[in-house]
Design a protein around this motif. Structure first.
Motif, PDB file in Angstrom:
ATOM      1  N   ALA A  72      37.689  30.915  43.284  1.00 27.95           N
ATOM      2  CA  ALA A  72      37.660  29.456  43.167  1.00 27.95           C
ATOM      3  C   ALA A  72      36.309  28.985  42.633  1.00 27.95           C
ATOM      4  O   ALA A  72      36.248  28.049  41.824  1.00 27.95           O
ATOM      5  N   MET A  73      35.223  29.632  43.069  1.00 18.89           N
ATOM      6  CA  MET A  73      33.907  29.234  42.582  1.00 18.89           C
ATOM      7  C   MET A  73      33.738  29.560  41.105  1.00 18.89           C
ATOM      8  O   MET A  73      33.207  28.751  40.332  1.00 18.89           O
ATOM      9  N   LEU A  74      34.177  30.740  40.682  1.00 13.54           N
ATOM     10  CA  LEU A  74      34.065  31.102  39.264  1.00 13.54           C
ATOM     11  C   LEU A  74      34.877  30.146  38.390  1.00 13.54           C
ATOM     12  O   LEU A  74      34.394  29.666  37.357  1.00 13.54           O
ATOM     13  N   LEU A  75      36.109  29.867  38.796  1.00 17.92           N
ATOM     14  CA  LEU A  75      36.929  28.917  38.039  1.00 17.92           C
ATOM     15  C   LEU A  75      36.338  27.513  38.096  1.00 17.92           C
ATOM     16  O   LEU A  75      36.372  26.781  37.095  1.00 17.92           O
ATOM     17  N   GLY A  76      35.793  27.148  39.270  1.00 13.93           N
ATOM     18  CA  GLY A  76      35.189  25.825  39.400  1.00 13.93           C
ATOM     19  C   GLY A  76      33.992  25.645  38.490  1.00 13.93           C
ATOM     20  O   GLY A  76      33.801  24.572  37.887  1.00 13.93           O
ATOM     21  N   ILE A  77      33.161  26.694  38.367  1.00 10.94           N
ATOM     22  CA  ILE A  77      32.017  26.618  37.463  1.00 10.94           C
ATOM     23  C   ILE A  77      32.479  26.456  36.022  1.00 10.94           C
ATOM     24  O   ILE A  77      31.947  25.636  35.262  1.00 10.94           O
ATOM     25  N   GLY A  78      33.488  27.229  35.631  1.00  6.74           N
ATOM     26  CA  GLY A  78      33.996  27.122  34.262  1.00  6.74           C
ATOM     27  C   GLY A  78      34.563  25.748  33.959  1.00  6.74           C
ATOM     28  O   GLY A  78      34.275  25.154  32.906  1.00  6.74           O
ATOM     29  N   LEU A  79      35.361  25.212  34.880  1.00  7.11           N
ATOM     30  CA  LEU A  79      35.942  23.884  34.664  1.00  7.11           C
ATOM     31  C   LEU A  79      34.881  22.789  34.688  1.00  7.11           C
ATOM     32  O   LEU A  79      34.955  21.824  33.919  1.00  7.11           O
ATOM     33  N   ALA A  80      33.877  22.943  35.549  1.00  6.05           N
ATOM     34  CA  ALA A  80      32.808  21.945  35.599  1.00  6.05           C
ATOM     35  C   ALA A  80      32.020  21.925  34.298  1.00  6.05           C
ATOM     36  O   ALA A  80      31.625  20.850  33.811  1.00  6.05           O
ATOM     37  N   LEU A  81      31.778  23.086  33.721  1.00  2.00           N
ATOM     38  CA  LEU A  81      31.064  23.142  32.439  1.00  2.00           C
ATOM     39  C   LEU A  81      31.874  22.461  31.335  1.00  2.00           C
ATOM     40  O   LEU A  81      31.302  21.802  30.450  1.00  2.00           O
ATOM     41  N   LEU A  82      33.191  22.595  31.393  1.00  2.00           N
ATOM     42  CA  LEU A  82      34.031  21.943  30.394  1.00  2.00           C
ATOM     43  C   LEU A  82      34.065  20.428  30.577  1.00  2.00           C
ATOM     44  O   LEU A  82      34.129  19.681  29.596  1.00  2.00           O
ATOM     45  N   TRP A 155      41.679  25.316  46.182  1.00  2.00           N
ATOM     46  CA  TRP A 155      40.256  25.154  46.450  1.00  2.00           C
ATOM     47  C   TRP A 155      39.391  25.124  45.195  1.00  2.00           C
ATOM     48  O   TRP A 155      38.218  24.756  45.274  1.00  2.00           O
ATOM     49  N   THR A 156      39.945  25.465  44.043  1.00  2.00           N
ATOM     50  CA  THR A 156      39.163  25.397  42.805  1.00  2.00           C
ATOM     51  C   THR A 156      38.660  23.984  42.513  1.00  2.00           C
ATOM     52  O   THR A 156      37.500  23.811  42.122  1.00  2.00           O
ATOM     53  N   PRO A 157      39.472  22.910  42.679  1.00  2.00           N
ATOM     54  CA  PRO A 157      38.940  21.562  42.413  1.00  2.00           C
ATOM     55  C   PRO A 157      37.752  21.206  43.289  1.00  2.00           C
ATOM     56  O   PRO A 157      36.834  20.502  42.838  1.00  2.00           O
ATOM     57  N   PHE A 158      37.747  21.657  44.548  1.00  2.00           N
ATOM     58  CA  PHE A 158      36.628  21.359  45.433  1.00  2.00           C
ATOM     59  C   PHE A 158      35.343  21.984  44.897  1.00  2.00           C
ATOM     60  O   PHE A 158      34.285  21.333  44.838  1.00  2.00           O
ATOM     61  N   MET A 159      35.417  23.246  44.496  1.00  2.00           N
ATOM     62  CA  MET A 159      34.251  23.920  43.927  1.00  2.00           C
ATOM     63  C   MET A 159      33.827  23.246  42.620  1.00  2.00           C
ATOM     64  O   MET A 159      32.632  23.078  42.342  1.00  2.00           O
ATOM     65  N   MET A 160      34.812  22.846  41.834  1.00  2.00           N
ATOM     66  CA  MET A 160      34.522  22.192  40.560  1.00  2.00           C
ATOM     67  C   MET A 160      33.747  20.894  40.762  1.00  2.00           C
ATOM     68  O   MET A 160      32.780  20.611  40.046  1.00  2.00           O
ATOM     69  N   LEU A 161      34.147  20.097  41.751  1.00  2.00           N
ATOM     70  CA  LEU A 161      33.469  18.829  42.005  1.00  2.00           C
ATOM     71  C   LEU A 161      32.029  19.052  42.441  1.00  2.00           C
ATOM     72  O   LEU A 161      31.118  18.330  42.005  1.00  2.00           O
ATOM     73  N   LEU A 162      31.787  20.035  43.309  1.00  2.00           N
ATOM     74  CA  LEU A 162      30.420  20.309  43.743  1.00  2.00           C
ATOM     75  C   LEU A 162      29.549  20.753  42.580  1.00  2.00           C
ATOM     76  O   LEU A 162      28.422  20.279  42.406  1.00  2.00           O
ATOM     77  N   VAL A 163      30.060  21.669  41.777  1.00  2.00           N
ATOM     78  CA  VAL A 163      29.280  22.170  40.640  1.00  2.00           C
ATOM     79  C   VAL A 163      29.077  21.065  39.607  1.00  2.00           C
ATOM     80  O   VAL A 163      27.997  20.954  39.014  1.00  2.00           O
ATOM     81  N   LEU A 164      30.097  20.244  39.400  1.00  2.00           N
ATOM     82  CA  LEU A 164      29.967  19.141  38.444  1.00  2.00           C
ATOM     83  C   LEU A 164      28.906  18.153  38.895  1.00  2.00           C
ATOM     84  O   LEU A 164      28.130  17.637  38.073  1.00  2.00           O
TER      85      LEU A 164
END
Length: 282
Positions: A72-82, A155-164
């Motif tokens: 979830a964290m790896l996917l979240g980082i990728g989506l946040a970068l996009l 849980w990927t969206p949660f990680m994405m929001l934090l990284v974003l």
């Protein structure tokens, strides 16, 4: 004094039930046999640590937690970068990506077990069937993978929001200086952006681990802990022993062990995070 009512409420709501759980864990009490309610000391704790199923579900809990948090964290980082750039429909895309985290865990389990992983009309089997791959009964043949997929999706969206949030807090003048100095986008990410995101990643890992280790809904809906106890984790196994096996004593002992282990791990992680925050501020 203003915080005293909240403190009293918290103690009543959490600590008194926990003390009662400790008391039950020291007794041999099966609801089907009221006469079995006797004090046995630490016998229940000795029984669960020699229980092979308890060790199996403990390993499953670790697999669910580490696997879900990592992917979830790896996917979240990728989506946040996009998402950390302007493009047409950015708000709509961000809303759609956040949606899985807003869905109730039970609904998530039903969605994945019926719409995605159903062996007859699931979308996953329909997709792999396009390549000539025979249908797979995912929740019975690969139960841990099936539950883990549903957890990562939620849980990927949660990680994405934090990284974003971390990306948007990064000073833009530092990135512009790196670009002027000729740093490549890859070097900029690894040497500037990633160190800046460290505290956000650590926070996401900690919060994600605390919540994922208590997963119950997806397992109950998708696999019911089966086949057998192959896909059960600690919370679900405690539920089985307490409400299906009616063994209150051993179930309470398992609950105490899980709570103590969670507190120890969370305390260590919080100390590391606070240390990271303090060093960054200095």
């Amino acid at each position: 004094m203003p915080l005293l009512p909240a403190l009293i409420f918290t103690i009543i709501l959490t600590q008194i039930p926990f003390l009662l759980t400790i008391w039950y864990s020291l007794r041999s009490w099966n609801l089907l046999n009221p006469a079995s309610d006797v004090f046995v000391g630490l016998q229940n704790y000795a029984a669960i640590f020699t229980d092979r199923t308890f060790r199996q579900v403990a390993v499953n809990s670790v697999l669910y937690t580490l696997g879900c948090v990592a992917f979830a964290m790896l996917l979240g980082i990728g989506l946040a970068l996009l998402l950390d750039r302007k493009f047409l429909g950015q708000g709509v895309v961000r809303t759609l990506l956040i949606t899985p985290f807003l869905i109730m865990p039970v609904v998530s389990g039903v969605l994945w077990s019926i719409s995605m992983f159903n062996p007859t009309y699931g979308l996953v089997n329909w997709f792999i069937g396009l390549f000539g791959i025979p249908a797979v009964a995912w929740t019975s043949q690969y139960p841990i993978l099936s539950v883990l997929t549903a957890l990562v999706w939620q849980w990927t969206p949660f990680m994405m929001l934090l990284v974003l949030a971390g990306l948007q807090s990064q000073p833009k003048d530092v990135l512009e200086a790196a670009q002027v100095d000729g740093a490549s986008p890859l070097n900029t990410f690894f040497y500037l952006t990633l160190p800046h995101l460290r505290r956000y990643i650590e926070l996401g890992v900690l919060l994600g681990a605390i919540y994922v280790v208590n997963t119950f809904d997806q397992i109950y809906v998708m696999t019911a802990g089966g086949p057998g106890t192959q896909s059960a984790n600690l919370p679900y196994y405690i539920y089985q022993r307490a409400f299906l096996g009616f063994d209150v004593g051993e179930a309470a002992a398992m609950g105490v062990v899980v709570v103590v282990a969670t507190i120890i791990i969370a305390t260590i992680a919080l100390r590391l995070i606070f240390k990271s925050f303090m060093s960054t501020e200095q």
